[in-house]
Design an enzyme around this catalytic site. Structure first.
Site, PDB file in Angstrom:
ATOM      1  N   PRO A   2       0.628  -1.145  -0.023  1.00 34.33           N
ATOM      2  CG  PRO A   2       0.061  -1.186   2.131  1.00 34.33           C
ATOM      3  CD  PRO A   2       0.548  -1.979   1.401  1.00 34.33           C
ATOM      4  CD  GLU A   3       4.198   2.661  -3.536  1.00 33.25           C
ATOM      5  OE1 GLU A   3       4.365   3.677  -4.023  1.00 33.25           O
ATOM      6  OE2 GLU A   3       4.893   1.638  -3.938  1.00 33.25           O
TER       7      GLU A   3
END
Length: 322
Positions: A2-3
């Site tokens: 997750p960015e």
DNA sequence: CGTTCCTCCTGCTAGC
DNA sequence: TGCTAGCAGGAGGAAC
């Protein structure tokens, strides 16, 4: 992984399905998920119980839920937040309370609706346990102005390119003042937040820059164009990811791959560059991998190793010591 | 002080 | 077939 785009998808899910509900019971499973909550997991559970979620916010890769505390006699009402970082593999799931417990469910919050009905869980699930939960006080956000609040432990996290507090001219100035490789700067959350290894490689490919170019050797327009690309690629990913979660399942696993087919650099070792056709290369970088095009993104010519031999007889780069 | 490096963790995969 | 080594990497804090 997750960015920013993946975390924003989670935030929207939380805004839709958790904000407005109250926490009636908390089960913290194991100690590791609460390791950043210094008072310990029992304190975290105690203080969460009885709160109402009033907002779901995000900066970069950090999420937080603003909490209103109904506990009588509490000294600091309305100024607490539950911070969640997803780390490498964290998920926030909203599910029926009778759904089977996930193997790596580290925290379970039982929710109550405003009308008093119950039956939903918010669960923090994290296979690799790099993520975690903790409570923190809200303070004035120096980046965004006197009205905005941010958890005190996130004060050093810079605004991300998709928020209004983001000031790109300021980021460019600070980048130019640094003496480090540009990919390191992109990943430095105190300069600009939200960018991880994947979107750093995508932005560098779009800007035709090798990640080992030095920040102070790049011009401000080039740095600004690079940041434009970072904003664009994350915005496009968000546009594709925002459609993939349904009513009761706050999808949040960055590995679910909806944007994967759109990646131009990350993970494409040996595959043809989508601009020039050359096979994409993979290089070791900071104990991980970087993907780039050998023609579009040539390596910098001067390979100055600052760590091993800072000696420069000419003193050209030594402006500090008079 | 600025910058770089190390570590935490577990599931999957490649290779023998 | 079963084992192991390697890989994935965000972020804090140690190290330089």
């Amino acid at each position: 992984m997750p960015e920013l785009p993946e975390v924003e998808v989670v935030r929207r899910g939380l805004a839709d399905h958790v904000v407005g509900r109250s926490v009636v019971a908390v089960d913290i499973r194991g100690h590791r998920v609460a390791r950043r909550h210094l008072a310990g997991p029992l304190d975290l559970a105690d203080r969460l119980t009885g709160t109402t979620v009033v907002a779901a916010r995000r900066r970069g890769k950090y999420l937080w839920l603003e909490l209103a505390d109904h506990a009588a006699g509490h000294g600091d009402p309305d100024e607490t937040a539950l911070i969640a970082h997803l780390g490498m593999s964290g998920q926030m799931l909203v599910e029926p309370a009778d759904a089977p417990l996930e193997k790596h469910a580290h925290a379970v919050l039982a929710l109550r609706d405003p009308d008093g009905s119950e039956g939903l869980h918010l669960r923090f699930v994290d296979q690799r346990t790099f993520g975690g939960l903790y409570l923190d006080d809200l303070v004035t956000d120096t980046f965004a102005g006197a009205d905005a609040l941010i958890p005190s432990t996130l004060a050093h996290i810079a605004p991300d390119p998709l928020e209004t507090a983001y000031d790109q001219a300021s980021v460019v100035r600070r980048m130019k003042a640094r003496h480090t490789q540009i990919k390191r700067a992109l990943l430095d959350q105190s300069l600009v937040s939200g960018i991880g290894n994947i979107y750093a490689d995508e932005a560098l490919w779009r800007a035709r820059l090798h990640g080992e170019r030095m920040t102070d050797a790049l011009t401000k327009p080039v740095l600004s164009a690079l940041l434009d690309h970072a904003r664009d690629v994350m915005g496009e990913a968000l546009g594709k990811g925002g459609t993939s979660f349904d009513a009761l399942y706050v999808n949040v696993n960055g590995a679910s791959g909806y944007f994967e087919r759109s990646l131009n650099a990350y993970g494409r070792e040996g595959e043809p560059c989508r601009r020039c056709g050359r096979p994409m290369r993979r290089e070791a970088f900071m104990n991980r991998s970087s993907f780039s095009c050998p023609r579009c993104q040539p390596r910098p010519r001067t390979v100055r190793r600052t760590a091993t031999s800072p000696a420069t007889s000419s003193g050209v780069r030594r402006s500090v010591r008079g």
